[in-house]
Design a protein around this motif. Structure first.
Motif, PDB file in Angstrom:
ATOM      1  N   GLU A 156      35.169  46.739  43.084  1.00 11.48           N
ATOM      2  CA  GLU A 156      35.639  45.359  43.144  1.00 11.48           C
ATOM      3  C   GLU A 156      36.201  44.906  41.794  1.00 11.48           C
ATOM      4  O   GLU A 156      37.158  44.132  41.746  1.00 11.48           O
ATOM      5  CB  GLU A 156      34.504  44.437  43.590  1.00 11.48           C
ATOM      6  N   TYR A 214      43.425  32.444  44.743  1.00 13.40           N
ATOM      7  CA  TYR A 214      42.343  32.957  45.585  1.00 13.40           C
ATOM      8  C   TYR A 214      42.907  33.887  46.660  1.00 13.40           C
ATOM      9  O   TYR A 214      43.913  33.598  47.297  1.00 13.40           O
ATOM     10  CB  TYR A 214      41.594  31.810  46.263  1.00 13.40           C
ATOM     11  N   ARG A 215      42.244  35.019  46.836  1.00 11.24           N
ATOM     12  CA  ARG A 215      42.633  35.986  47.856  1.00 11.24           C
ATOM     13  C   ARG A 215      41.402  36.443  48.599  1.00 11.24           C
ATOM     14  O   ARG A 215      40.381  36.772  47.992  1.00 11.24           O
ATOM     15  CB  ARG A 215      43.328  37.191  47.203  1.00 11.24           C
ATOM     16  N   GLU A 216      41.520  36.525  49.909  1.00  8.33           N
ATOM     17  CA  GLU A 216      40.378  36.895  50.733  1.00  8.33           C
ATOM     18  C   GLU A 216      39.990  38.362  50.578  1.00  8.33           C
ATOM     19  O   GLU A 216      38.866  38.746  50.915  1.00  8.33           O
ATOM     20  CB  GLU A 216      40.679  36.595  52.205  1.00  8.33           C
ATOM     21  N   ASP A 217      40.890  39.190  50.063  1.00  8.43           N
ATOM     22  CA  ASP A 217      40.579  40.613  49.923  1.00  8.43           C
ATOM     23  C   ASP A 217      39.884  40.939  48.605  1.00  8.43           C
ATOM     24  O   ASP A 217      39.529  42.100  48.361  1.00  8.43           O
ATOM     25  CB  ASP A 217      41.850  41.451  50.047  1.00  8.43           C
ATOM     26  N   TYR A 261      39.968  43.563  41.245  1.00  9.83           N
ATOM     27  CA  TYR A 261      40.190  42.246  40.652  1.00  9.83           C
ATOM     28  C   TYR A 261      41.121  42.340  39.447  1.00  9.83           C
ATOM     29  O   TYR A 261      42.079  41.566  39.314  1.00  9.83           O
ATOM     30  CB  TYR A 261      38.845  41.635  40.242  1.00  9.83           C
ATOM     31  N   ASP A 290      36.627  40.189  45.849  1.00  7.86           N
ATOM     32  CA  ASP A 290      35.238  39.737  45.840  1.00  7.86           C
ATOM     33  C   ASP A 290      34.995  38.929  44.566  1.00  7.86           C
ATOM     34  O   ASP A 290      35.064  39.457  43.460  1.00  7.86           O
ATOM     35  CB  ASP A 290      34.296  40.947  45.888  1.00  7.86           C
ATOM     36  N   TYR A 291      34.686  37.635  44.751  1.00  5.52           N
ATOM     37  CA  TYR A 291      34.489  36.736  43.618  1.00  5.52           C
ATOM     38  C   TYR A 291      33.007  36.469  43.334  1.00  5.52           C
ATOM     39  O   TYR A 291      32.669  35.537  42.618  1.00  5.52           O
ATOM     40  CB  TYR A 291      35.190  35.404  43.886  1.00  5.52           C
TER      41      TYR A 291
END
Length: 257
Positions: free
Chosen positions: A111, A23-26, A115, A28-29
């Motif tokens: 995004e 998981y990365r905050e930068d 990703y 968008d999931y």
């Protein structure tokens, strides 16, 4: 509720298949994953396609072959306009492009590309930029002095008119003209633009407009337009290069005719 279920299904699929990065905050999931694509040319891993991102891998088959087998991006600066899942941009980086600037007006495509770059460990030297909604030219997100060895365009040909300031010129026409007008300032010496169109009118207009500018038009496709329907798949790959002025001798001096 249906969208939330689709998102959760997509997330669970990626986790189960081992394709989910840390998981990365930068990143968008929040996008629904509609499909994963095994792409032969990629070094490893499958490509993920987000909802609201159009993706037609057959369109770029010839271009991808040139990138992998002809080394056209090796040690070169690349600009891609219209990036969908990010496949071509990431393939350029995996085949030794010096840097890739990838731009699109679709936030989902931006995004999606970020990703996939994280999943495929191809983030180094990748710069992804969103074209603002009011940007009539794709080049509006570039610095004034940015130039590239290769410009790649894979854009849909949509004839719906613009409503900005009452202008009824088709969006595709405005976009094509903006790209053609900017190429002489954005291409390095010896550089080229590779454009993919799956529309006969788009290709014919591109050829005509290139003649009105210092651009050389070359069709990198064995098919002929008169054998194709108005809309066709896969798209046709076109190369544009800056025309080199010719000189002749007149009264003992070199002049440009």
């Amino acid at each position: 509720m249906m969208r939330l279920s689709s998102v959760l299904f997509g997330l669970l699929f990626l986790v189960a298949s081992g394709c989910w990065p840390n998981y990365r905050e930068d990143l968008d999931y929040n996008y629904e994953v509609v499909q994963t694509w095994p792409i032969e040319e990629l070094n490893f891993g499958d490509l993920v396609q987000f909802n609201s991102v159009t993706f037609a891998p057959d369109d770029t088959a010839t271009l991808r072959d040139m990138i992998v087998n002809d080394a056209i991006v090796n040690n070169r600066d690349v600009l891609q306009i219209g990036i969908d899942t990010g496949l071509v941009s990431l393939l350029c980086l995996q085949n030794d492009a010096r840097k890739v600037v990838a731009i699109d007006s679709n936030t989902a495509a931006i995004e999606n590309t970020r990703y996939n770059a994280a999943r495929l460990q191809s983030e180094e030297n990748l710069d992804v930029r969103l074209i603002p909604p009011d940007g009539s030219s794709p080049f509006s997100v570039l610095a004034a002095d940015e130039k590239f060895d290769i410009v790649i365009c894979n854009l849909p040909w949509q004839e719906n008119p613009l409503s900005h300031n009452g202008d009824k010129t088709p969006q595709a026409t405005v976009r094509q003209d903006a790209i053609l007008d900017a190429l002489p300032k954005r291409l390095q010496v010896g550089g080229r633009c590779l454009i993919i169109y799956g529309n006969k009118s788009a290709v014919e207009r591109l050829q005509g407009q290139s003649k009105q500018r210092p651009l050389q038009f070359k069709q990198l496709d064995d098919r002929t337009l008169d054998t194709l329907s108005e809309n066709f798949q896969p798209g046709m790959l076109i190369e544009l290069r800056l025309s080199i002025p010719t000189e002749v001798v007149s009264d003992g001096e070199f002049v440009t005719p």
